[in-house]
Design a protein around this motif. Sequence first.
Motif, PDB file in Angstrom:
ATOM      1  N   VAL A 169     -48.491  16.689 -72.536  1.00  0.00           N
ATOM      2  CA  VAL A 169     -49.666  17.003 -71.697  1.00  0.00           C
ATOM      3  C   VAL A 169     -49.937  18.500 -71.806  1.00  0.00           C
ATOM      4  CG1 VAL A 169     -50.615  16.996 -69.357  1.00  0.00           C
ATOM      5  CG2 VAL A 169     -49.152  15.108 -70.112  1.00  0.00           C
ATOM      6  N   SER A 170     -51.193  18.851 -72.041  1.00  0.00           N
ATOM      7  CA  SER A 170     -51.541  20.267 -72.200  1.00  0.00           C
ATOM      8  C   SER A 170     -51.864  20.903 -70.856  1.00  0.00           C
ATOM      9  CB  SER A 170     -52.747  20.415 -73.135  1.00  0.00           C
ATOM     10  OG  SER A 170     -53.917  19.908 -72.508  1.00  0.00           O
ATOM     11  N   GLU A 171     -51.803  22.225 -70.809  1.00  0.00           N
ATOM     12  CA  GLU A 171     -52.149  22.962 -69.598  1.00  0.00           C
ATOM     13  C   GLU A 171     -53.601  22.740 -69.216  1.00  0.00           C
ATOM     14  OE1 GLU A 171     -51.418  24.840 -66.308  1.00  0.00           O
ATOM     15  OE2 GLU A 171     -49.824  24.804 -67.826  1.00  0.00           O
ATOM     16  N   VAL A 172     -54.478  22.600 -70.217  1.00  0.00           N
ATOM     17  CA  VAL A 172     -55.902  22.351 -69.940  1.00  0.00           C
ATOM     18  C   VAL A 172     -56.087  21.009 -69.239  1.00  0.00           C
ATOM     19  CG1 VAL A 172     -58.166  21.950 -70.999  1.00  0.00           C
ATOM     20  CG2 VAL A 172     -56.697  23.796 -71.842  1.00  0.00           C
ATOM     21  N   GLU A 173     -55.394  19.980 -69.722  1.00  0.00           N
ATOM     22  CA  GLU A 173     -55.479  18.658 -69.094  1.00  0.00           C
ATOM     23  C   GLU A 173     -54.983  18.708 -67.656  1.00  0.00           C
ATOM     24  OE1 GLU A 173     -54.755  15.157 -72.238  1.00  0.00           O
ATOM     25  OE2 GLU A 173     -53.168  16.668 -72.238  1.00  0.00           O
ATOM     26  N   LEU A 174     -53.861  19.379 -67.437  1.00  0.00           N
ATOM     27  CA  LEU A 174     -53.303  19.447 -66.090  1.00  0.00           C
ATOM     28  C   LEU A 174     -54.241  20.186 -65.147  1.00  0.00           C
ATOM     29  CD1 LEU A 174     -51.064  19.036 -64.034  1.00  0.00           C
ATOM     30  CD2 LEU A 174     -49.945  21.100 -64.920  1.00  0.00           C
ATOM     31  N   LYS A 231     -55.952  18.726 -61.781  1.00  0.00           N
ATOM     32  CA  LYS A 231     -55.774  19.344 -60.465  1.00  0.00           C
ATOM     33  C   LYS A 231     -57.127  19.679 -59.842  1.00  0.00           C
ATOM     34  CE  LYS A 231     -52.760  22.651 -61.534  1.00  0.00           C
ATOM     35  NZ  LYS A 231     -51.739  23.720 -61.333  1.00  0.00           N
ATOM     36  N   ASN A 232     -58.026  20.244 -60.630  1.00  0.00           N
ATOM     37  CA  ASN A 232     -59.355  20.585 -60.104  1.00  0.00           C
ATOM     38  C   ASN A 232     -60.102  19.339 -59.653  1.00  0.00           C
ATOM     39  OD1 ASN A 232     -58.888  23.281 -60.651  1.00  0.00           O
ATOM     40  ND2 ASN A 232     -60.021  23.280 -62.578  1.00  0.00           N
ATOM     41  N   SER A 233     -60.008  18.272 -60.442  1.00  0.00           N
ATOM     42  CA  SER A 233     -60.700  17.035 -60.092  1.00  0.00           C
ATOM     43  C   SER A 233     -60.131  16.420 -58.817  1.00  0.00           C
ATOM     44  CB  SER A 233     -60.583  16.042 -61.248  1.00  0.00           C
ATOM     45  OG  SER A 233     -61.243  14.837 -60.952  1.00  0.00           O
ATOM     46  N   THR A 234     -58.801  16.466 -58.673  1.00  0.00           N
ATOM     47  CA  THR A 234     -58.167  15.916 -57.470  1.00  0.00           C
ATOM     48  C   THR A 234     -58.555  16.721 -56.239  1.00  0.00           C
ATOM     49  OG1 THR A 234     -56.291  15.221 -58.831  1.00  0.00           O
ATOM     50  CG2 THR A 234     -55.981  15.218 -56.447  1.00  0.00           C
ATOM     51  N   ILE A 235     -58.527  18.050 -56.353  1.00  0.00           N
ATOM     52  CA  ILE A 235     -58.910  18.902 -55.222  1.00  0.00           C
ATOM     53  C   ILE A 235     -60.360  18.661 -54.839  1.00  0.00           C
ATOM     54  CG2 ILE A 235     -59.331  21.310 -54.561  1.00  0.00           C
ATOM     55  CD1 ILE A 235     -56.857  22.051 -56.255  1.00  0.00           C
ATOM     56  N   ALA A 271     -45.427  12.965 -53.780  1.00  0.00           N
ATOM     57  CA  ALA A 271     -46.646  12.163 -53.626  1.00  0.00           C
ATOM     58  C   ALA A 271     -47.872  12.915 -54.136  1.00  0.00           C
ATOM     59  CB  ALA A 271     -46.829  11.771 -52.161  1.00  0.00           C
ATOM     60  N   THR A 272     -47.888  14.233 -53.932  1.00  0.00           N
ATOM     61  CA  THR A 272     -48.994  15.050 -54.442  1.00  0.00           C
ATOM     62  C   THR A 272     -48.986  15.076 -55.967  1.00  0.00           C
ATOM     63  OG1 THR A 272     -48.848  16.430 -52.455  1.00  0.00           O
ATOM     64  CG2 THR A 272     -50.094  17.310 -54.318  1.00  0.00           C
ATOM     65  N   ILE A 273     -47.803  15.214 -56.566  1.00  0.00           N
ATOM     66  CA  ILE A 273     -47.702  15.189 -58.029  1.00  0.00           C
ATOM     67  C   ILE A 273     -48.184  13.841 -58.570  1.00  0.00           C
ATOM     68  CG2 ILE A 273     -46.094  15.277 -59.979  1.00  0.00           C
ATOM     69  CD1 ILE A 273     -44.350  17.161 -58.286  1.00  0.00           C
ATOM     70  N   MET A 274     -47.782  12.752 -57.906  1.00  0.00           N
ATOM     71  CA  MET A 274     -48.216  11.429 -58.333  1.00  0.00           C
ATOM     72  C   MET A 274     -49.734  11.297 -58.296  1.00  0.00           C
ATOM     73  SD  MET A 274     -48.274   7.914 -56.359  1.00  0.00           S
ATOM     74  CE  MET A 274     -49.724   8.652 -55.648  1.00  0.00           C
ATOM     75  N   THR A 275     -50.360  11.851 -57.250  1.00  0.00           N
ATOM     76  CA  THR A 275     -51.819  11.787 -57.137  1.00  0.00           C
ATOM     77  C   THR A 275     -52.488  12.515 -58.295  1.00  0.00           C
ATOM     78  OG1 THR A 275     -51.583  11.746 -54.724  1.00  0.00           O
ATOM     79  CG2 THR A 275     -53.767  12.236 -55.601  1.00  0.00           C
ATOM     80  N   VAL A 276     -51.947  13.667 -58.666  1.00  0.00           N
ATOM     81  CA  VAL A 276     -52.504  14.417 -59.801  1.00  0.00           C
ATOM     82  C   VAL A 276     -52.282  13.655 -61.105  1.00  0.00           C
ATOM     83  CG1 VAL A 276     -52.306  16.548 -61.144  1.00  0.00           C
ATOM     84  CG2 VAL A 276     -52.305  16.643 -58.645  1.00  0.00           C
ATOM     85  N   ILE A 277     -51.117  13.020 -61.259  1.00  0.00           N
ATOM     86  CA  ILE A 277     -50.852  12.231 -62.468  1.00  0.00           C
ATOM     87  C   ILE A 277     -51.843  11.072 -62.582  1.00  0.00           C
ATOM     88  CG2 ILE A 277     -49.191  10.682 -63.577  1.00  0.00           C
ATOM     89  CD1 ILE A 277     -46.953  12.462 -62.564  1.00  0.00           C
ATOM     90  N   GLN A 278     -52.159  10.448 -61.446  1.00  0.00           N
ATOM     91  CA  GLN A 278     -53.130   9.351 -61.483  1.00  0.00           C
ATOM     92  C   GLN A 278     -54.494   9.843 -61.958  1.00  0.00           C
ATOM     93  OE1 GLN A 278     -53.276   6.990 -57.922  1.00  0.00           O
ATOM     94  NE2 GLN A 278     -55.103   5.872 -58.559  1.00  0.00           N
ATOM     95  N   THR A 279     -54.913  11.014 -61.492  1.00  0.00           N
ATOM     96  CA  THR A 279     -56.168  11.589 -61.962  1.00  0.00           C
ATOM     97  C   THR A 279     -56.073  11.976 -63.428  1.00  0.00           C
ATOM     98  OG1 THR A 279     -56.564  12.475 -59.741  1.00  0.00           O
ATOM     99  CG2 THR A 279     -57.900  13.374 -61.535  1.00  0.00           C
ATOM    100  N   LEU A 280     -54.931  12.529 -63.815  1.00  0.00           N
ATOM    101  CA  LEU A 280     -54.705  12.940 -65.203  1.00  0.00           C
ATOM    102  C   LEU A 280     -54.837  11.752 -66.147  1.00  0.00           C
ATOM    103  CD1 LEU A 280     -53.515  15.141 -67.251  1.00  0.00           C
ATOM    104  CD2 LEU A 280     -51.294  14.116 -66.715  1.00  0.00           C
TER     105      LEU A 280
END
Length: 499
Positions: free
Chosen positions: A407-412, A416-420, A320-329
């Motif tokens: 997906v690049s490391e920068v995008e991820l 993650k920063n935006s979700t946090i 569920a946490t991964i899904m939340t980050v994907i939604q932000t991504l």
Amino acid sequence: MAMLSRMLPRLRSSATRVLRKVCGLEPAAAAAAARRLSAAEAFAECEGSLLRPLPGLDLPPCLPDNLSRSPTRVTTLPNGLRVASEDVPGPSACIGFFVNSGSVYESGETTGVSHMLERMAFKDTKHRSHLNIVRELELAGANVGASASREQMVYSYDTLKGYMPEALEILIDCMRNPLFLQEEVERQLVLAREEVQELQKNPEKFLHEQLNLVGFSGALANPLIAPEDALARINDKIIQKFYHEKFTADRVVLAASGVDHEHLLGYADLLLKDWHKGTPMEKPKSTYVGGDSRHRADSDMTHVALAFEVPGGWLQERDATIMTVIQTLMGGGGSFSSGGPGKGMHSRLYLRVLNKYNSVESFSAFSNVYDSSGLFGIYLTTPSDFVAKAVDIAISELIAVATPGEVSEVELQRAKNSTISSVLMNLESRVVVAEDIGRQLLSYGCRKPIDYFLQCMEEITLDDVATFARKMLASQPTMVSWGNVDKVPPYEFICKRLR
């Protein structure tokens, strides 16, 4: 300091001559004005300093460099009702009842009752009329609300801390002693019918409701908004029966933020200890099946929601946490607002879709997640002649996230920063904190610390994103559309494109 004292007489004499010359003052008046200007003389003669505390002045202790959050304290009453709170500094507080009840527990004649319970909240009770409740709320400057979802119901009260005893008593009265008067039920049924008719004109809300009706079989396919045939048979007796069966102490959490736990527990034990305990009840089963539904409406635009299963739902915390980050991504938004600060301008759907195709009016990732399952997908709005292309773009964007190396490391890291940041900012609200406590206790049986979820986000890798996205896309697609649906691609084409 001594040198300043020797200079002051000369400065004062010079000031006197200047004032006489410039302002035309008499000698005595000029001398008096000069004395008023010589504040530095008083400072020079003062033994104290502003760098040291003034004598007799008590200063409060300084805050530490790092403040930890107050712990969430949970107490279970003998009847099974859980009381949970987190003391948050500030002048206001929020309390709420969270009930393990919703449309998944409806069947047959009770279809639509949760929708009506939401509308009947804070109406007449055994001890107060609706008018008296409104007057008491206005006197306290309180905000109250009720919301029904598929698995939980929430009744909240937000006010100043000084009104907490009264707030708790009113909230408990409204929760435990509702009358569900037939005349009030009939009035709300009329308003509910108007709401159902308006739903047909709100494509986004209509399609999100349709996603569950089409994508699931079983309890999660029950309508959250009562259909017209259900409204025709609902009455006060049906509502009373459902309420007494589902609103039992063992299915209820009293959650609060900004309230001392011992004070809350003292009132709760006095007013809630005799609330009856129900018989154990299993949550009805649901199965994700996928499917297609098209609603023709008179509109120049076509709205489409394409979704897939989130296996495991909230109970699979890491997924569920991964899904939340994907939604932000993936992000996205509307064509008229996507470029503003904080509105997803660096997300993939903004950069790769909204910024590229002028025909797209809106294009965004969404999720509807429940305890053991959920939906994740893309919602889009375009002119009908572009909808086939837009749906193909949506599929391509979902496949790209599931493809290693896309997906690049920068995008991820940005996602993650935006979700946090979003999570931490939301938890600054006392209303959100109370809701987080209540919902977690109903879902997990405890409140997991925020650091646990933040750590999960920090540990997410590009492989995690691609693996979970592939897991979602392996399920049957659910596609619902509204408007001019003639040019929406066939469901078989969607399935073939994903395989």
